[in-house]
Motif scaffolding. Structure first.
Motif, PDB file in Angstrom:
ATOM      1  N   CYS A  89      -7.750   1.801  -6.757  1.00 26.19           N
ATOM      2  CA  CYS A  89      -6.679   2.254  -6.071  1.00 26.19           C
ATOM      3  C   CYS A  89      -5.341   2.514  -6.942  1.00 26.19           C
ATOM      4  O   CYS A  89      -5.748   1.804  -8.222  1.00 26.19           O
ATOM      5  CB  CYS A  89      -6.269   0.554  -5.836  1.00 26.19           C
ATOM      6  N   LEU A 105      -2.338   1.581  -7.166  1.00 24.24           N
ATOM      7  CA  LEU A 105      -1.806   0.352  -7.690  1.00 24.24           C
ATOM      8  C   LEU A 105      -2.110  -0.137  -8.839  1.00 24.24           C
ATOM      9  O   LEU A 105      -1.677  -0.969 -10.046  1.00 24.24           O
ATOM     10  CB  LEU A 105      -1.278  -0.326  -6.812  1.00 24.24           C
ATOM     11  N   ILE A 158      -5.294  -0.368   6.599  1.00 21.97           N
ATOM     12  CA  ILE A 158      -4.168  -0.934   6.440  1.00 21.97           C
ATOM     13  C   ILE A 158      -2.666  -0.289   7.447  1.00 21.97           C
ATOM     14  O   ILE A 158      -1.888  -1.108   7.473  1.00 21.97           O
ATOM     15  CB  ILE A 158      -3.692  -0.548   4.732  1.00 21.97           C
ATOM     16  N   PRO A 197      -8.055   7.711  -2.762  1.00 20.63           N
ATOM     17  CA  PRO A 197      -8.892   6.813  -3.712  1.00 20.63           C
ATOM     18  C   PRO A 197      -9.820   5.498  -3.639  1.00 20.63           C
ATOM     19  O   PRO A 197     -10.571   5.613  -4.440  1.00 20.63           O
ATOM     20  CB  PRO A 197      -8.078   7.222  -5.048  1.00 20.63           C
ATOM     21  N   LEU A 224      -4.438  -2.803  -5.107  1.00 23.73           N
ATOM     22  CA  LEU A 224      -3.653  -3.957  -3.563  1.00 23.73           C
ATOM     23  C   LEU A 224      -5.184  -4.801  -3.637  1.00 23.73           C
ATOM     24  O   LEU A 224      -5.922  -4.586  -3.558  1.00 23.73           O
ATOM     25  CB  LEU A 224      -3.717  -2.616  -2.394  1.00 23.73           C
ATOM     26  N   ARG A 242      -7.435   3.185   3.502  1.00 25.37           N
ATOM     27  CA  ARG A 242      -5.504   3.951   4.023  1.00 25.37           C
ATOM     28  C   ARG A 242      -5.465   3.129   5.581  1.00 25.37           C
ATOM     29  O   ARG A 242      -4.130   3.190   6.353  1.00 25.37           O
ATOM     30  CB  ARG A 242      -5.541   5.117   3.605  1.00 25.37           C
ATOM     31  N   CYS A 289       0.437  -1.065   0.320  1.00 22.17           N
ATOM     32  CA  CYS A 289       0.205  -0.029  -0.329  1.00 22.17           C
ATOM     33  C   CYS A 289       0.159   0.925   0.028  1.00 22.17           C
ATOM     34  O   CYS A 289       1.868   1.694   0.992  1.00 22.17           O
ATOM     35  CB  CYS A 289      -0.780   0.364   1.022  1.00 22.17           C
ATOM     36  N   LEU A 290       0.588   2.311  -0.577  1.00 19.08           N
ATOM     37  CA  LEU A 290       0.978   3.727  -0.727  1.00 19.08           C
ATOM     38  C   LEU A 290       0.812   4.307   0.143  1.00 19.08           C
ATOM     39  O   LEU A 290       1.702   5.874   0.325  1.00 19.08           O
ATOM     40  CB  LEU A 290       0.995   4.202  -2.130  1.00 19.08           C
ATOM     41  N   GLN A 291       0.027   4.235   1.255  1.00 14.98           N
ATOM     42  CA  GLN A 291      -0.822   5.345   2.107  1.00 14.98           C
ATOM     43  C   GLN A 291      -0.720   6.752   2.008  1.00 14.98           C
ATOM     44  O   GLN A 291      -0.271   7.673   1.883  1.00 14.98           O
ATOM     45  CB  GLN A 291       0.007   5.143   2.733  1.00 14.98           C
ATOM     46  N   CYS A 292      -1.913   6.366  -0.224  1.00 15.30           N
ATOM     47  CA  CYS A 292      -1.602   7.582  -0.833  1.00 15.30           C
ATOM     48  C   CYS A 292      -2.794   8.659   0.422  1.00 15.30           C
ATOM     49  O   CYS A 292      -3.645   8.308   1.290  1.00 15.30           O
ATOM     50  CB  CYS A 292      -2.671   7.257  -1.411  1.00 15.30           C
ATOM     51  N   ILE A 341      -7.068  -5.648  -1.156  1.00 16.78           N
ATOM     52  CA  ILE A 341      -7.578  -4.994   0.307  1.00 16.78           C
ATOM     53  C   ILE A 341      -9.251  -5.824   0.495  1.00 16.78           C
ATOM     54  O   ILE A 341      -9.040  -6.393   1.886  1.00 16.78           O
ATOM     55  CB  ILE A 341      -8.549  -3.387  -0.761  1.00 16.78           C
TER      56      ILE A 341
END
Ligand code: FAD
Ligand code: SF4
Length: 486
Positions: A122, A124, A83, A68, A131, A80, A61-64, A133
């Motif tokens: 996501c 990604l 996670i 979105p 991800l 987010r 996870c990019l922890q945006c 999820i």
């Protein structure tokens, strides 16, 4: 205000994305039972992530900052943040964040079409693989379920209110509505027509996709949150929604689904050996027909089974027929595999298990002998221009017909609403026979609300839950306004 339960985890209202170096590894696959083994049993096909797989997947996870993925979730789960809590190894907080918005996380982690919702949004996904999820949601819910009850997370309810709301039906729309109302302090009573709770989750989706212990556990959590359930209570027969209001319920939510089988409309469909998918699956899931004569309900154990349709219901019918011992199970679908509306994962699992597909074919007649089905006469089709659904329209190819031999037919071409809705509530109904409700679940009666399949027609678990939750918010707002004007 009610005291905070001892095992409730306080939640932060101002979540911050975690700073971490995301892993660039590919998406982690979910372990499953091998196809040859799983067609011999009704146990769950997907086995769930191990702690190592869950950690590795969370690390992707990019922890945006804008997350979105969350805009793609109909119940607004703080994806987010849960996670992020997993990345901090704080599983109790991760569970708290998940359960705060989703009353049925273990169910949703198993059956929601995440690939077209949160995972589709996501970041990604744009770079390759989103991800997983849903798999992380399932992992967390199962981790929590394995704890002793006293240590499990519970969401903090609001102060008790002196009003009771009646909820009609106990499918995902009703359960989400009941849970949200209970969290907002209302007493909630659920009226279910059948002898079991859960709607399609109980009678439709098979054990090998959604074990009943998972559903029962999530129902148990609702029971502990002051939701009272009445079984064998068909509203419309025992009382109408208006009569419930007269009895003193402050509002009524109607979430009765749209489970009436749609017929194929071809000759021969009343032959012995022809089932609606609803009946076929209910016999197996709810009445345990696979254990007959130990159970009271029989079912035909077909050798050659034809399942008509291309959605989740058709996949469940086909895979159930295999587990009942069929030698050959064939899906008949009027478009091609690419247009099949079932979840990709379910289609792949069905094919791995040996289900065959006859695409571009539609039934013209169910043929039989001595009252029993012996085959389906098929019309060959081709694809034309897109129709109103955006999918290519199937067009019959004149003179191209053939008979597919079989001894059982399962019809999974769709469902309709109960035609006697007026007896349940005297509110506006549209030309498709569905209840009319706005985005907030309001019907033409200001104290009657509705949501889920009975408003949208057959849809998904999470859309039904989103509608039920939204209706609960509207009910709360309406009742607050009434209280403050009194
Ligand atoms: P339902 O789940 O239909 O529940 C309605 C409840 O109301 C039932 O329990 C019914 O008995 C009760 N009821 C009806 N009339 C009355 C009355 N008069 N009084 C009291 N109670 C009443 N969606 C997914 O997202 N993923 C999947 O994998 C998936 N697979 C599916 C597989 C099958 C076989 C089927 C049939 C559907 C599947 N769906 C799936 C769709 C999803 O299950 C439904 O969209 C969802 O259950 C709708 O929820 P609901 O609460 O509106 O209604
Ligand atoms: Fe993580 Fe994807 Fe959500 Fe970004 S969009 S926070 S990568 S799940």
């Amino acid at each position: 205000m009610d005291a905070l339960p001892p095992n409730a985890v306080p939640l932060s209202d101002e979540p911050q994305p975690r700073r971490h170096r995301p892993s660039r590894e590919p998406r982690n696959a979910m372990p499953t039972q091998a196809p040859a083994e799983r067609v011999q049993n009704f146990a769950e096909v997907a086995c769930g992530y191990t702690p190592e797989l869950a950690r590795a997947e969370a690390a992707r996870c990019l922890q945006c900052r804008k997350a979105p993925c969350e805009s793609g979730c109909p119940v607004g789960v703080r994806i987010r943040d849960f996670i992020g809590a997993m990345l901090d190894d704080d599983l109790p907080l991760a569970v708290a964040l998940l359960k705060e918005r989703n009353a049925l996380p273990a169910v949703c982690g198993r059956v929601c079409p995440q690939e077209s919702q949160c995972e589709a949004s996501c970041v990604l996904a744009r770079r390759g693989e989103s991800l997983a999820i849903g798999r992380l949601e399932r992992y967390l819910a199962d981790w929590d379920r394995a704890l002793p009850r006293s240590e499990r997370n519970v969401t903090k309810p609001h102060a008790k209110k002196n009003q009771c709301v009646a909820v009609v039906g106990s499918g995902p729309a009703s359960l989400a509505c009941a849970s949200e109302l209970s969290l907002r302090g209302y007493c909630v009573e659920v009226f279910e027509a059948l002898h079991a709770l859960g709607g399609v989750l109980a009678y439709g989706i098979p054990e090998f996709r959604l074990p009943k212990v998972i559903l029962d556990d999530e129902l148990d959590s609702l029971r502990r949150s002051r939701v009272k359930f009445h079984l064998n209570a068909p509203i419309g027969s025992v009382a109408s929604a208006e009569e419930l209001l007269e009895e003193g319920y402050a509002a009524v939510f109607i979430g009765i689904g749209a489970g009436l089988p749609r017929f194929m409309g071809v000759p021969g469909e009343n032959l012995n050996g022809v089932y609606s998918a609803n009946e076929f699956l209910t016999r197996v899931n709810l009445m345990h027909a696979y254990e007959f004569p130990k159970s009271d309900t029989p079912i035909t154990h077909g050798h050659q089974v034809v399942v008509v349709g291309g959605g989740n219901v058709a996949m469940d019918g086909a895979r159930t027929a295999l587990r009942l011992g069929a030698q050959e199970v064939t899906l008949v679908y009027r478009r091609t595999r690419a247009e099949m509306p079932a979840r990709d994962e379910e289609i792949e699992h069905a094919f791995e298990e040996g289900v065959r597909l006859v695409e571009l074919a539609a039934p013209l007649e169910v043929v039989g002998q001595d009252g029993w089905v012996t085959g389906v006469r098929l019309q060959e089709m081709e694809l034309g221009e897109p129709d109103e659904s955006g999918r290519a329209r199937p067009i019959a190819i004149e003179g191209r017909e053939r008979v597919l031999p079989c001894d059982t037919v399962v019809n999974a071409v769709g469902t309709l609403a109960n035609p006697h809705l007026r007896e349940i509530a005297d509110v506006e109904i549209n030309k498709w026979g569905l209840l009319v409700a706005d985005e907030e679940g309001r019907t033409s009666n200001p104290r009657i609300f509705a949501g889920g399949d009975i408003v949208t027609g057959a849809a998904t678990v999470i859309l039904a839950m989103g509608a039920g939750k939204q209706a609960a918010v509207s009910i709360d707002r309406t009742l607050c306004e009434v209280r403050s004007s009194d």
